[in-house]
Design an enzyme around this catalytic site. Structure first.
Site, PDB file in Angstrom:
ATOM      1  N   ASP A 112      28.965  27.829  81.092  1.00 45.96           N
ATOM      2  CA  ASP A 112      27.663  27.552  81.612  1.00 45.96           C
ATOM      3  C   ASP A 112      27.206  26.158  81.325  1.00 45.96           C
ATOM      4  O   ASP A 112      26.037  25.786  81.741  1.00 45.96           O
ATOM      5  CB  ASP A 112      26.783  28.544  81.129  1.00 45.96           C
ATOM      6  CG  ASP A 112      26.334  28.369  79.569  1.00 45.96           C
ATOM      7  OD1 ASP A 112      27.280  27.700  78.817  1.00 45.96           O
ATOM      8  OD2 ASP A 112      25.582  29.255  78.950  1.00 45.96           O
ATOM      9  N   CYS A 115      28.681  25.301  76.749  1.00 52.75           N
ATOM     10  CA  CYS A 115      29.641  26.010  75.735  1.00 52.75           C
ATOM     11  C   CYS A 115      29.926  25.208  74.628  1.00 52.75           C
ATOM     12  O   CYS A 115      29.956  25.644  73.431  1.00 52.75           O
ATOM     13  CB  CYS A 115      30.931  26.172  76.503  1.00 52.75           C
ATOM     14  SG  CYS A 115      31.714  24.640  76.893  1.00 52.75           S
ATOM     15  N   HIS A 222      36.450  23.274  78.353  1.00 53.34           N
ATOM     16  CA  HIS A 222      35.559  24.446  77.550  1.00 53.34           C
ATOM     17  C   HIS A 222      35.983  24.502  76.173  1.00 53.34           C
ATOM     18  O   HIS A 222      37.069  24.362  75.772  1.00 53.34           O
ATOM     19  CB  HIS A 222      35.988  25.832  78.294  1.00 53.34           C
ATOM     20  CG  HIS A 222      35.046  26.852  77.881  1.00 53.34           C
ATOM     21  ND1 HIS A 222      33.937  27.076  78.312  1.00 53.34           N
ATOM     22  CD2 HIS A 222      35.517  27.767  77.040  1.00 53.34           C
ATOM     23  CE1 HIS A 222      33.493  28.358  77.813  1.00 53.34           C
ATOM     24  NE2 HIS A 222      34.398  28.728  76.764  1.00 53.34           N
ATOM     25  N   HIS A 297      26.476  13.356  94.128  1.00 57.36           N
ATOM     26  CA  HIS A 297      26.961  14.489  94.498  1.00 57.36           C
ATOM     27  C   HIS A 297      27.461  15.177  93.102  1.00 57.36           C
ATOM     28  O   HIS A 297      28.105  14.487  92.069  1.00 57.36           O
ATOM     29  CB  HIS A 297      28.384  14.261  95.419  1.00 57.36           C
ATOM     30  CG  HIS A 297      27.684  13.593  96.541  1.00 57.36           C
ATOM     31  ND1 HIS A 297      28.877  13.145  97.426  1.00 57.36           N
ATOM     32  CD2 HIS A 297      26.529  13.568  97.405  1.00 57.36           C
ATOM     33  CE1 HIS A 297      28.092  12.548  98.586  1.00 57.36           C
ATOM     34  NE2 HIS A 297      26.737  12.895  98.360  1.00 57.36           N
TER      35      HIS A 297
END
Length: 303
Positions: A112, A115, A222, A297
């Site tokens: 999310d 982590c 992650h 962006h």
């Protein structure tokens, strides 16, 4: 016809036979067929950084979701809906045990954007899982940086001290080496990060003389915490180890090697991305960050 790829821990699969008029339940059935993850515990994410899709309505059309042809869908098993892998209150992955000996295991936390902070809080607090801890740690880091502009200059941070403090407080930014180093000093412990791609261990606070050590595992994008658990036991997990315990580092490398052999990592320097706003092709995390900095962006998809 939608040309999608499904990326899960058992590999990346090309998804065929889906269109914008396909329903959510058809997507979930296809994911289950390719990955073996049951429909009811699938967590499907898209974009970069990945964001979860609300697929609770099985009759909704895929055209109503931010999914485009060429997207890679990242699929995880929602551990909080499973019971077969629970060890006490802790959810683990990748470990099979046949006795009561404690073993080192990965504790999966949500992907999310926070982590790293969730993982560090979990290990330094002795196995306390608090999904709301990230804002507190982000603010803590910002305060430390703001109070020491000499140590945390633009040359160190890659942006001005003030801009960094604003940036790290945002919930869509990712932590890394700078933040780990700061939290290592704050918690007065060595934080070891085991990389599943390179099998390298980065030891933050190694030369300071700390007596405590905690461990994280990193797959390129992650972080998850590592802990020692006993299968079938209500005993709390062990997340804090002695800095004299080098056996735990060997066990962490063995766990990382197992993940590497299963290709459970993302090469962030070489993976291909596309900006979903302007459709520009990019290679690696560094190009994505630079593009985001230049254009504002922030929605990227893996190609």
């Amino acid at each position: 016809m939608l040309r999608l790829r499904c990326k899960a821990k058992n590999g990346t699969h090309l998804m065929q036979g889906l269109t914008t008029l396909s329903c959510v339940h058809e997507l979930k059935d296809k994911v289950a067929e390719l990955t073996g993850i049951p429909c009811e515990v699938q967590k499907i994410m898209v974009g970069f950084p990945p964001s979860s899709l609300d697929l609770s309505n099985g009759d909704a059309y895929l055209r109503d979701f931010p999914i485009k042809s060429g997207d890679t869908l990242i699929v995880e098993e929602e551990k909080n809906k499973m019971t077969s892998h629970n060890v006490g209150d802790s959810k683990t992955s990748g470990i099979q045990v046949n006795d009561s000996s404690p073993v080192l295991a990965r504790r999966v936390v949500p992907a999310d954007n926070s982590c790293l902070f969730t993982s560090i809080f979990y290990v330094v607090e002795g196995g306390v899982y608090d999904p709301t801890c990230a804002p507190e740690l982000r603010n803590l880091i910002a305060q430390i940086v703001a109070n020491d502009p000499r140590s945390y200059s633009e040359a160190v941070l890659g942006k001005s001290n003030r801009d960094y403090c604003t940036w790290i407080r945002r919930d869509d930014t990712w932590g890394g080496a700078i933040e780990i180093s700061i939290l290592s000093k704050f918690y007065q412990c060595e934080i070891c990060v085991v990389d599943t791609q390179t099998l390298r261990v980065d030891r933050f606070g190694e030369d300071v003389g700390y007596t405590k050590r905690v461990l994280l595992i990193y797959d390129g994008i992650h972080y998850d915490p590592l802990q020692k658990v006993i299968a079938g036991s209500d005993a709390p997990p062990q997340t804090i180890f002695s800095t004299n315990d080098d056996i735990i580092l060997v066990q962490a490398l063995e766990l990382a090697d197992e993940a590497r052999k299963k290709r459970q990592f993302t090469d962030v320097q070489r993976f291909s991305l596309r900006c979903m706003v302007c459709q520009k092709g990019l290679v690696g995390q560094s190009e994505a960050r630079e593009h985001a900095k230049e254009t504002g962006h922030s929605n990227f998809g893996e190609v």
